[in-house]
Design a protein around this motif. Structure first.
Motif, PDB file in Angstrom:
ATOM      1  N   GLU A   1      11.461  -0.889   5.675  1.00  0.00           N
ATOM      2  CA  GLU A   1      11.756  -2.168   6.307  1.00  0.00           C
ATOM      3  C   GLU A   1      10.724  -3.225   5.910  1.00  0.00           C
ATOM      4  N   LEU A   2       9.468  -2.825   5.800  1.00  0.00           N
ATOM      5  CA  LEU A   2       8.431  -3.762   5.387  1.00  0.00           C
ATOM      6  C   LEU A   2       8.646  -4.204   3.949  1.00  0.00           C
ATOM      7  N   ALA A   3       9.015  -3.271   3.085  1.00  0.00           N
ATOM      8  CA  ALA A   3       9.271  -3.613   1.680  1.00  0.00           C
ATOM      9  C   ALA A   3      10.391  -4.646   1.570  1.00  0.00           C
ATOM     10  N   ILE A   4      11.435  -4.447   2.353  1.00  0.00           N
ATOM     11  CA  ILE A   4      12.554  -5.401   2.325  1.00  0.00           C
ATOM     12  C   ILE A   4      12.115  -6.761   2.840  1.00  0.00           C
ATOM     13  N   LYS A   5      11.319  -6.768   3.888  1.00  0.00           N
ATOM     14  CA  LYS A   5      10.827  -8.028   4.456  1.00  0.00           C
ATOM     15  C   LYS A   5       9.963  -8.782   3.461  1.00  0.00           C
ATOM     16  N   LEU A   6       9.206  -8.024   2.648  1.00  0.00           N
ATOM     17  CA  LEU A   6       8.322  -8.631   1.652  1.00  0.00           C
ATOM     18  C   LEU A   6       9.015  -8.890   0.319  1.00  0.00           C
ATOM     19  N   ASN A   7      10.227  -8.355   0.168  1.00  0.00           N
ATOM     20  CA  ASN A   7      10.947  -8.410  -1.107  1.00  0.00           C
ATOM     21  C   ASN A   7      10.139  -7.744  -2.220  1.00  0.00           C
ATOM     22  N   ILE A   8       9.598  -6.561  -1.890  1.00  0.00           N
ATOM     23  CA  ILE A   8       8.826  -5.743  -2.826  1.00  0.00           C
ATOM     24  C   ILE A   8       9.533  -4.399  -2.962  1.00  0.00           C
ATOM     25  N   ASP A   9       9.575  -3.880  -4.158  1.00  0.00           N
ATOM     26  CA  ASP A   9      10.160  -2.552  -4.360  1.00  0.00           C
ATOM     27  C   ASP A   9       9.437  -1.540  -3.463  1.00  0.00           C
ATOM     28  N   PRO A  10      10.189  -0.713  -2.728  1.00  0.00           N
ATOM     29  CA  PRO A  10       9.557   0.246  -1.810  1.00  0.00           C
ATOM     30  C   PRO A  10       8.532   1.155  -2.481  1.00  0.00           C
ATOM     31  N   LEU A  11       8.786   1.548  -3.711  1.00  0.00           N
ATOM     32  CA  LEU A  11       7.825   2.389  -4.426  1.00  0.00           C
ATOM     33  C   LEU A  11       6.561   1.584  -4.745  1.00  0.00           C
ATOM     34  N   GLU A  12       6.732   0.340  -5.141  1.00  0.00           N
ATOM     35  CA  GLU A  12       5.585  -0.511  -5.464  1.00  0.00           C
ATOM     36  C   GLU A  12       4.744  -0.791  -4.225  1.00  0.00           C
ATOM     37  N   LEU A  13       5.392  -0.977  -3.069  1.00  0.00           N
ATOM     38  CA  LEU A  13       4.633  -1.207  -1.837  1.00  0.00           C
ATOM     39  C   LEU A  13       3.712  -0.036  -1.548  1.00  0.00           C
ATOM     40  N   ARG A  14       4.199   1.158  -1.739  1.00  0.00           N
ATOM     41  CA  ARG A  14       3.372   2.339  -1.497  1.00  0.00           C
ATOM     42  C   ARG A  14       2.252   2.437  -2.524  1.00  0.00           C
ATOM     43  N   ARG A  15       2.547   2.053  -3.748  1.00  0.00           N
ATOM     44  CA  ARG A  15       1.508   2.071  -4.777  1.00  0.00           C
ATOM     45  C   ARG A  15       0.369   1.111  -4.419  1.00  0.00           C
ATOM     46  N   ARG A  16       0.715  -0.061  -3.902  1.00  0.00           N
ATOM     47  CA  ARG A  16      -0.293  -1.064  -3.556  1.00  0.00           C
ATOM     48  C   ARG A  16      -1.162  -0.630  -2.381  1.00  0.00           C
ATOM     49  N   ASN A  17      -0.682   0.320  -1.601  1.00  0.00           N
ATOM     50  CA  ASN A  17      -1.426   0.754  -0.421  1.00  0.00           C
ATOM     51  C   ASN A  17      -1.978   2.166  -0.557  1.00  0.00           C
ATOM     52  N   GLU A  18      -2.191   2.546  -1.798  1.00  0.00           N
ATOM     53  CA  GLU A  18      -2.809   3.832  -2.086  1.00  0.00           C
ATOM     54  C   GLU A  18      -4.306   3.751  -1.750  1.00  0.00           C
ATOM     55  N   PRO A  19      -4.801   4.524  -0.766  1.00  0.00           N
ATOM     56  CA  PRO A  19      -6.224   4.465  -0.400  1.00  0.00           C
ATOM     57  C   PRO A  19      -7.086   5.229  -1.400  1.00  0.00           C
ATOM     58  N   GLU A  20      -8.292   4.750  -1.610  1.00  0.00           N
ATOM     59  CA  GLU A  20      -9.217   5.441  -2.504  1.00  0.00           C
ATOM     60  C   GLU A  20      -9.751   6.715  -1.862  1.00  0.00           C
ATOM     61  N   GLN A  21      -9.879   6.703  -0.536  1.00  0.00           N
ATOM     62  CA  GLN A  21     -10.261   7.898   0.193  1.00  0.00           C
ATOM     63  C   GLN A  21      -9.623   7.846   1.578  1.00  0.00           C
ATOM     64  N   ASP A  22      -9.748   8.912   2.320  1.00  0.00           N
ATOM     65  CA  ASP A  22      -9.137   8.980   3.637  1.00  0.00           C
ATOM     66  C   ASP A  22      -9.629   7.809   4.488  1.00  0.00           C
ATOM     67  N   PRO A  23      -8.740   6.864   4.851  1.00  0.00           N
ATOM     68  CA  PRO A  23      -9.185   5.679   5.578  1.00  0.00           C
ATOM     69  C   PRO A  23      -9.547   5.953   7.033  1.00  0.00           C
ATOM     70  N   SER A  24      -9.173   7.104   7.558  1.00  0.00           N
ATOM     71  CA  SER A  24      -9.460   7.401   8.961  1.00  0.00           C
ATOM     72  C   SER A  24     -10.772   8.144   9.151  1.00  0.00           C
ATOM     73  N   GLN A  25     -11.267   8.809   8.091  1.00  0.00           N
ATOM     74  CA  GLN A  25     -12.502   9.579   8.212  1.00  0.00           C
ATOM     75  C   GLN A  25     -13.563   9.185   7.189  1.00  0.00           C
ATOM     76  N   ASP A  26     -13.184   8.322   6.258  1.00  0.00           N
ATOM     77  CA  ASP A  26     -14.120   7.882   5.220  1.00  0.00           C
ATOM     78  C   ASP A  26     -14.669   9.076   4.422  1.00  0.00           C
ATOM     79  N   ILE A  27     -13.754   9.973   4.061  1.00  0.00           N
ATOM     80  CA  ILE A  27     -14.099  11.107   3.215  1.00  0.00           C
ATOM     81  C   ILE A  27     -13.146  11.133   2.027  1.00  0.00           C
ATOM     82  N   PRO A  28     -13.568  11.703   0.900  1.00  0.00           N
ATOM     83  CA  PRO A  28     -12.699  11.723  -0.282  1.00  0.00           C
ATOM     84  C   PRO A  28     -11.552  12.712  -0.134  1.00  0.00           C
TER      85      PRO A  28
END
Length: 826
Positions: free
Chosen positions: A389-416
């Motif tokens: 639903e967010l991808a549609i609202k942004l007019n971004i391909d759903p796969l691309e939206l997930r790619r853009r939000n790929e975390p470098e490490q676990d964002p909840s624990q700050d561990i790799p």
């Protein structure tokens, strides 16, 4: 990694605690059976009906029991009249034990008894008695005839989850598999975001519905209880039985050589087990109790219904800064299990402001517990539909939206992450599926009478390791071509996942033997205890303990023939030497110490020689004294020469041991890696659906799933597990729903004719891609769980495809045609 041999045990044991990354012997052994799509070694037994399941054992003097279930949702038992029942030909006794009978099943891994006491009724279908007879038919007739008088308090029962949401209370974090968490300021972050959405999704209760019903055959040998039972986790279930009956653990033995599915419902003991044990004790005869299909659905376990709030905030480019996942689930009063829907939400996407909050409603309905991928299976429906639903609202391909939000490490624990292959799964899956042909505009593709659409979703599930033990024995066997076989012993179960096969492959590779030279002994608590089948960690945990036992045997054999562990090669029943030994850092230190010690000995020798001359010690006596001091005690063992690529028969070498066999144990334990690295399996789900333009009928046309689960032990069984998970997703998306009557608590669809699950006609062509991955942090085999990852996100991909087909967003599952009919496009 802490790795050591236990000096306190008489049997050599290789122990490993996963505290650091480790290399794998699979990369060095010549045999490459691990990973191959080998047909199940127990397959012929199953298809020919020769694999014995719990209800198929028969003991001398055996009788049959049928459970009697409560017919009210809440209240108390006033009286049980058994006179008419005991007059039925063949009926032996009506067994009741209000104190020790259990009211519901136990959760997986628990070591205490489930809630005991059945005088008070908490849900319609609660087992309260057992009728025992000479035949199953007589017991069934007796159970139907038993008269029970109640104090009916159903009017005070909580039977409507939605109506009771206002009474939701905090969960018990100490006993759950997830915890509440807040980072940053999620609500303010949502308000401040350039783009946001705040949505609520509902998922229904679901039934595990394994093919084999719950069954227990109980008999006593003196004061020892032996049970043929259908359980996934034997070691912990044994402790539950012992606790429920006040027995010592060593007085209970559970046997479950083959289990016909469980999907979480058989992780802990169910009511029939205690009823069978008590009945067998009272009658002095073996008692078999098999639950009927309605009883399995009414009185074992269900997946909880959920209400989930998903709120996401991001900038105009789709970079997420806020992620909120709050939920309410349900369970029986006094039970602590809650559906951990946000397990993967913690680490799936980026966002500095995060919130996970759980609440629970007490209801008078069958116990909520683990069902395949507890948490993720329904949690990722909400998360991945919201991402669409967010991808549609942004007019971004759903796969691309997930790619853009790929975390470098676990964002909840700050561990790799130990490894993270989500992008690889999405890319490989998208290419195979043909994602680039998708038209993002809903209701834009009509083929005949069918609106067509495609959708995708990410899949993720945390990976874990459990303490497990195994024994492996090498023994001479003249019936085998190579004159030897390996016997593997552990109480690990095979619930249809392929344990017998993958463990055979592990052993065969590490000991250099053919598949048919391996004998697997599983499913018996008299064997070393394993973590059991559940949580997608059974193969990795039990497999690692088998791996370590084999490694211990390799080291013992190396010592026997005068090789180092890193130069011994086991191939086709032969022992060979390969390469040259590379000294470890520890060995280098020891060797340096030896040099220092040698210098000190030489100096001491000079002093002794001078002293000997002064006191007149003869040269011969002096020489004898020096020999006793300096020469080691060399054992008189056979010498092995590997200088000219010579090899020796493994059978001949084992034949030199007492009893012509050699055994060792292995033990694996989780360690610091589990805390220092986020371990998870990832995947990507793609689905194409058709929605009939007139009737609203939904058909899944094809599905593709790409999954990364570390080293794959067997491509055929792993692929099969993924098929099963994706089929589960079809059921979850389109049909599965337990319906409780809101007036009396009765389960309305308590059999497989009314509780709909996917059948052949519902399942399209499914394609599975196993993405290559190597994770050195998980265990010495570098494996991860994959069976439950494959259900995660599957239902969301179908829901997103339905939106793409007809432009209708359904947030209350299952998605049935009545929810589409009044909104279908012209």
């Amino acid at each position: 990694m802490a790795l050591f041999n236990s000096g306190a045990q008489s049997e050599p044991t290789k122990k490993m605690t996963m505290n650091e990354p480790v290399e794998s012997l699979f990369d060095k052994v010549p045999s490459k059976l691990v990973g191959q799509p080998i047909t199940r070694v127990d397959g012929s037994l199953k298809v020919s009906g020769q694999a014995p399941y719990s209800a198929e054992f028969h003991l001398e003097g055996q009788v049959y029991g049928v459970l009697v279930s409560a017919t009210i949702a809440k209240g108390k038992i006033k009286h049980i009249d058994s006179r008419a029942v005991e007059a039925i030909p063949g009926v032996i006794k009506v067994v009741t034990d209000p104190k020790h009978f259990v009211r519901n099943s136990q959760q997986g891994g628990a070591t205490k008894s489930p809630t005991q006491g059945v005088t008070e009724i908490f849900y319609h279908g609660q087992p309260i008695a057992a009728v025992i007879a000479e035949t199953f038919e007589a017991a069934t007739e007796g159970a139907k005839a038993l008269k029970v008088t109640y104090k009916d308090e159903t009017e005070d029962a909580v039977l409507d989850f939605e109506a009771a949401l206002s009474d939701a209370h905090a969960i018990d974090e100490a006993t759950g598999s997830d915890k509440n968490q807040t980072q940053g300021d999620p609500e303010q972050g949502l308000t401040d975001s350039e783009v946001s959405l705040d949505l609520v999704y509902h998922t229904p209760s679901q039934s595990n519905s394994p093919m084999e019903p719950h069954a227990t055959l109980a008999h006593w040998e003196g004061d020892k209880l032996i049970m043929y039972t259908s359980n996934q986790m034997l070691a912990s279930s044994k402790q539950q039985i012992a606790d429920a009956l006040g027995l010592d653990n060593d007085k209970v033995q559970l046997i479950a050589r083959y289990v016909g599915g469980g999907f979480g419902s058989k992780l802990g003991i169910a009511p029939e087990s205690i009823a069978a044990a008590i009945s067998a004790k009272e009658l002095g005869r073996p008692v078999l109790i098999v639950m009927t299909r309605p009883q399995v659905m009414e009185a074992t376990v269900r997946r909880s219904n959920t209400r989930q709030r998903i709120a996401i905030g991001c900038d105009k480019d789709g970079i997420i800064n806020t992620f909120i996942h709050n939920s309410i689930s349900s369970n029986l009063p006094g039970e602590s299990f809650f559906e951990p829907v946000a397990l993967s939400t913690h680490f799936l996407y980026r966002g500095e402001n995060r919130q996970v909050e759980y609440q629970m409603v007490d209801t008078n309905q069958v116990l909520s517990g683990s069902m395949r991928a507890p948490g993720e299976a329904v949690g990722q429906i909400a998360v991945e539909c919201a991402m669409d639903e967010l991808a549609i609202k942004l007019n971004i391909d759903p796969l691309e939206l997930r790619r853009r939000n790929e975390p470098e490490q676990d964002p909840s624990q700050d561990i790799p992450f130990s490894t993270r292959s989500l992008i690889a799964c999405m890319e490989q899956g998208a290419e195979k599926f043909g994602w680039n042909e998708r038209n993002p505009k809903p209701a834009s593709r009509l083929e005949g009478d069918w609106w067509m659409g495609i959708g995708m979703a990410a899949a993720a599930r945390g990976n874990s390791l459990g303490t497990s033990e195994a024994r492996v024995i090498l023994q001479v066997d003249s019936s085998k071509e190579l004159g030897i076989k390996a016997v593997v012993e552990t109480d690990m179960t095979d619930i249809g996942t392929g344990s017998y096969t993958v463990f055979t492959q592990i052993t065969a590779d590490l000991l250099g033997l053919p598949i048919d030279h391996i004998e697997m002994k599983l499913g018996d608590t008299s064997l070393p205890p394993a973590v059991g089948s559940g949580g997608s960690k059974g193969a990795s945990s039990s497999g690692s303990s088998i791996y370590l036992a084999c490694q211990q045997l390799r080291e013992m054999l190396a010592d026997k023939v005068g090789l180092y562990p890193d130069t011994i090669q086991l191939r086709a029943g032969q022992i060979e030497k390969v390469g040259e030994h590379e000294a470890t850092s520890t060995e280098a230190i020891i060797e340096a110490g030896k040099d220092i010690a040698t210098d000190l000995v030489d100096k001491a020798t000079d002093v002794v020689d001078n002293l000997a001359e002064k006191i007149g010690l003869s040269a011969s006596n002096q020489k004898s004294f020096q020999q006793e001091r300096s020469e080691p005690n060399v054992s008189q063992q056979k010498s092995y020469d590997f200088s000219n690529f010579q090899s020796y028969s493994l059978a001949d070498i084992i034949g030199e041991y007492d009893e012509k066999k050699l055994s060792a144990k292995g033990e694996i334990k989780p360690g610091k890696n589990a805390k220092n690295y986020r371990q998870a399996s990832f995947g990507a789900q793609f689905a194409e659906v058709g929605v009939h333009r007139v009737t609203g009928e939904i058909r899944v046309k094809r599905m593709t799933g790409a999954f990364a689960g570390g080293r794959i032990l067997n491509h055929k069984t792993a692929t099969s597990q993924c098929y099963g998970g994706m089929v589960f997703g079809i059921g979850s998306a389109l049909m599965e729903e337990i319906i409780h009557d809101k007036h009396d608590g009765r389960l309305c669809n308590h059999d497989l004719s009314e509780y709909h699950i996917p059948v052949n006609a519902d399942v399209p062509q499914i394609e599975v891609i196993l993405v290559e991955e190597d994770d050195r942090y998980t265990n010495p085999m570098h494996t991860k769980g994959i069976g439950e990852t494959s259900i995660s996100g599957a239902a969301a991909a179908i829901a997103n495809a339905i939106y793409n087909a007809v432009g209708i967003r359904v947030r209350e599952l299952p998605i049935t045609l009545d929810k589409l009919l009044d909104q279908l496009p012209e």
